[in-house]
Design a protein around this motif. Structure first.
Motif, PDB file in Angstrom:
ATOM      1  N   VAL A  61     -15.593 -19.091  -4.270  1.00  0.00           N
ATOM      2  CA  VAL A  61     -15.772 -19.522  -5.980  1.00  0.00           C
ATOM      3  C   VAL A  61     -17.177 -18.260  -5.820  1.00  0.00           C
ATOM      4  CG1 VAL A  61     -17.290 -21.055  -6.464  1.00  0.00           C
ATOM      5  CG2 VAL A  61     -16.268 -22.005  -5.760  1.00  0.00           C
ATOM      6  N   ASP A  62     -17.800 -18.229  -4.970  1.00  0.00           N
ATOM      7  CA  ASP A  62     -18.935 -16.967  -4.782  1.00  0.00           C
ATOM      8  C   ASP A  62     -19.511 -16.536  -3.956  1.00  0.00           C
ATOM      9  OD1 ASP A  62     -20.347 -15.302  -6.281  1.00  0.00           O
ATOM     10  OD2 ASP A  62     -20.940 -16.772  -7.763  1.00  0.00           O
ATOM     11  N   ARG A  63     -20.304 -15.176  -4.271  1.00  0.00           N
ATOM     12  CA  ARG A  63     -20.890 -14.919  -2.787  1.00  0.00           C
ATOM     13  C   ARG A  63     -22.225 -15.571  -2.714  1.00  0.00           C
ATOM     14  NH1 ARG A  63     -18.016 -11.085  -0.098  1.00  0.00           N
ATOM     15  NH2 ARG A  63     -19.602 -10.415   1.062  1.00  0.00           N
ATOM     16  N   SER A  64     -23.274 -15.808  -1.949  1.00  0.00           N
ATOM     17  CA  SER A  64     -24.374 -16.603  -1.384  1.00  0.00           C
ATOM     18  C   SER A  64     -25.199 -14.979  -0.624  1.00  0.00           C
ATOM     19  CB  SER A  64     -24.312 -17.286  -1.123  1.00  0.00           C
ATOM     20  OG  SER A  64     -24.595 -17.498   0.132  1.00  0.00           O
ATOM     21  N   LEU A  65     -26.674 -15.545  -0.661  1.00  0.00           N
ATOM     22  CA  LEU A  65     -27.008 -14.405  -0.165  1.00  0.00           C
ATOM     23  C   LEU A  65     -27.330 -15.006   1.739  1.00  0.00           C
ATOM     24  CD1 LEU A  65     -30.888 -15.127  -1.866  1.00  0.00           C
ATOM     25  CD2 LEU A  65     -28.967 -12.806  -1.801  1.00  0.00           C
ATOM     26  N   LYS A  66     -26.788 -15.892   1.821  1.00  0.00           N
ATOM     27  CA  LYS A  66     -26.420 -16.693   3.340  1.00  0.00           C
ATOM     28  C   LYS A  66     -24.414 -16.388   3.253  1.00  0.00           C
ATOM     29  CE  LYS A  66     -30.682 -18.783   3.464  1.00  0.00           C
ATOM     30  NZ  LYS A  66     -31.038 -20.256   3.895  1.00  0.00           N
ATOM     31  N   GLY A  67     -24.090 -16.315   2.706  1.00  0.00           N
ATOM     32  CA  GLY A  67     -22.509 -16.173   2.931  1.00  0.00           C
ATOM     33  C   GLY A  67     -21.835 -16.985   2.020  1.00  0.00           C
ATOM     34  N   VAL A  68     -20.928 -17.759   1.758  1.00  0.00           N
ATOM     35  CA  VAL A  68     -19.841 -17.274   0.342  1.00  0.00           C
ATOM     36  C   VAL A  68     -19.877 -19.392  -0.196  1.00  0.00           C
ATOM     37  CG1 VAL A  68     -18.442 -15.862   1.295  1.00  0.00           C
ATOM     38  CG2 VAL A  68     -18.040 -17.950   2.257  1.00  0.00           C
ATOM     39  N   TYR A  69     -19.861 -19.663  -1.112  1.00  0.00           N
ATOM     40  CA  TYR A  69     -19.777 -20.963  -1.748  1.00  0.00           C
ATOM     41  C   TYR A  69     -18.134 -21.178  -1.587  1.00  0.00           C
ATOM     42  CZ  TYR A  69     -24.751 -20.428  -3.220  1.00  0.00           C
ATOM     43  OH  TYR A  69     -25.276 -20.808  -3.209  1.00  0.00           O
ATOM     44  N   LEU A  70     -17.419 -22.159  -0.830  1.00  0.00           N
ATOM     45  CA  LEU A  70     -16.453 -22.643  -0.702  1.00  0.00           C
ATOM     46  C   LEU A  70     -16.023 -23.350  -1.157  1.00  0.00           C
ATOM     47  CD1 LEU A  70     -15.779 -21.602   2.872  1.00  0.00           C
ATOM     48  CD2 LEU A  70     -15.141 -20.609   0.912  1.00  0.00           C
ATOM     49  N   LYS A  86     -18.658 -12.489   9.259  1.00  0.00           N
ATOM     50  CA  LYS A  86     -19.599 -10.222   8.929  1.00  0.00           C
ATOM     51  C   LYS A  86     -17.853 -10.087   8.344  1.00  0.00           C
ATOM     52  CE  LYS A  86     -22.020  -6.551   7.587  1.00  0.00           C
ATOM     53  NZ  LYS A  86     -21.516  -6.529   6.323  1.00  0.00           N
ATOM     54  N   GLU A  87     -17.374  -9.617   9.155  1.00  0.00           N
ATOM     55  CA  GLU A  87     -15.912  -9.074   9.239  1.00  0.00           C
ATOM     56  C   GLU A  87     -15.349  -9.404   7.650  1.00  0.00           C
ATOM     57  OE1 GLU A  87     -11.341  -8.583  11.790  1.00  0.00           O
ATOM     58  OE2 GLU A  87     -14.006  -8.021  12.524  1.00  0.00           O
ATOM     59  N   LEU A  88     -15.009 -11.031   7.607  1.00  0.00           N
ATOM     60  CA  LEU A  88     -14.401 -11.250   6.918  1.00  0.00           C
ATOM     61  C   LEU A  88     -15.145 -11.695   5.182  1.00  0.00           C
ATOM     62  CD1 LEU A  88     -11.975 -13.014   6.158  1.00  0.00           C
ATOM     63  CD2 LEU A  88     -13.248 -15.373   6.941  1.00  0.00           C
ATOM     64  N   LEU A  89     -16.534 -11.467   5.308  1.00  0.00           N
ATOM     65  CA  LEU A  89     -17.270 -11.816   4.537  1.00  0.00           C
ATOM     66  C   LEU A  89     -16.483 -10.221   3.437  1.00  0.00           C
ATOM     67  CD1 LEU A  89     -20.507 -12.852   4.977  1.00  0.00           C
ATOM     68  CD2 LEU A  89     -19.470 -13.530   3.390  1.00  0.00           C
ATOM     69  N   ASP A  90     -16.522  -8.822   4.282  1.00  0.00           N
ATOM     70  CA  ASP A  90     -16.776  -7.489   4.171  1.00  0.00           C
ATOM     71  C   ASP A  90     -14.840  -7.346   3.298  1.00  0.00           C
ATOM     72  OD1 ASP A  90     -19.107  -6.841   4.387  1.00  0.00           O
ATOM     73  OD2 ASP A  90     -18.134  -6.085   6.556  1.00  0.00           O
ATOM     74  N   LYS A  91     -14.175  -8.274   3.267  1.00  0.00           N
ATOM     75  CA  LYS A  91     -13.083  -8.757   3.580  1.00  0.00           C
ATOM     76  C   LYS A  91     -12.721  -9.571   2.018  1.00  0.00           C
ATOM     77  CE  LYS A  91     -10.773  -7.045   7.351  1.00  0.00           C
ATOM     78  NZ  LYS A  91      -9.741  -8.481   9.006  1.00  0.00           N
ATOM     79  N   ILE A  92     -13.387 -10.668   1.874  1.00  0.00           N
ATOM     80  CA  ILE A  92     -12.354 -11.614   0.506  1.00  0.00           C
ATOM     81  C   ILE A  92     -13.671 -10.931   0.073  1.00  0.00           C
ATOM     82  CG2 ILE A  92     -12.408 -13.163   2.235  1.00  0.00           C
ATOM     83  CD1 ILE A  92     -14.761 -14.313   2.508  1.00  0.00           C
ATOM     84  N   GLY A  93     -13.778 -11.794  -1.312  1.00  0.00           N
ATOM     85  CA  GLY A  93     -14.576 -11.927  -3.107  1.00  0.00           C
ATOM     86  C   GLY A  93     -13.829 -12.925  -3.490  1.00  0.00           C
ATOM     87  N   ASN A  94     -14.041 -13.265  -4.961  1.00  0.00           N
ATOM     88  CA  ASN A  94     -13.536 -14.240  -5.354  1.00  0.00           C
ATOM     89  C   ASN A  94     -12.743 -15.056  -5.638  1.00  0.00           C
ATOM     90  OD1 ASN A  94     -16.708 -14.292  -5.681  1.00  0.00           O
ATOM     91  ND2 ASN A  94     -16.717 -14.004  -8.050  1.00  0.00           N
TER      92      ASN A  94
END
Length: 119
Positions: A61-70, A86-94
């Motif tokens: 749904v969105d990024r957060s300071l600590k991770g993502v909102y799912l 972190k690897e997955l965080l770098d690949k994904i978006g909304n």
């Protein structure tokens, strides 16, 4: 000015259990903030476990300071996920679609692509 009135107010506040509990908790926290932080992290991990379901799909749904909102795609519950690589965080978006499997999130490329094509 009547100082007795001020002293009566102070004594009344001291007698209040709620205020005393707050003062004690604040004092404990100030003495050892790391213990409180670790305790909060443990509570967060327990509550996050309630949202994670094996083989379930989640939409970013969105990024957060600590991770993502799912958003759980079965029940539409949104939560903040902080235990994500972190690897997955770098690949994904909304709107990317993730699957929770074997205590990890994996990106569902085909479902994500299909979702974007249907927008």
């Amino acid at each position: 000015m009547n100082l007795d009135l001020f002293n009566n107010i102070i004594n009344g506040v001291k007698e209040n259990n709620l205020v005393q509990s707050f003062i004690k908790e604040l004092s404990d926290y100030l003495k050892n903030p790391k213990a409180k932080e670790n305790n909060e992290m443990d509570k967060n991990e327990v509550s996050l476990g309630e949202y994670r379901k094996e083989n379930c799909l989640y939409q970013v749904v969105d990024r957060s300071l600590k991770g993502v909102y799912l958003k759980n795609m079965e029940n539409n519950i949104v939560f903040e996920e902080t235990n994500i690589s972190k690897e997955l965080l770098d690949k994904i978006g909304n709107d990317y679609i993730l699957r929770y499997k074997d205590e990890n999130y994996i990106m569902e490329e085909e479902l994500t692509e299909e979702f974007f094509m249907n927008l």
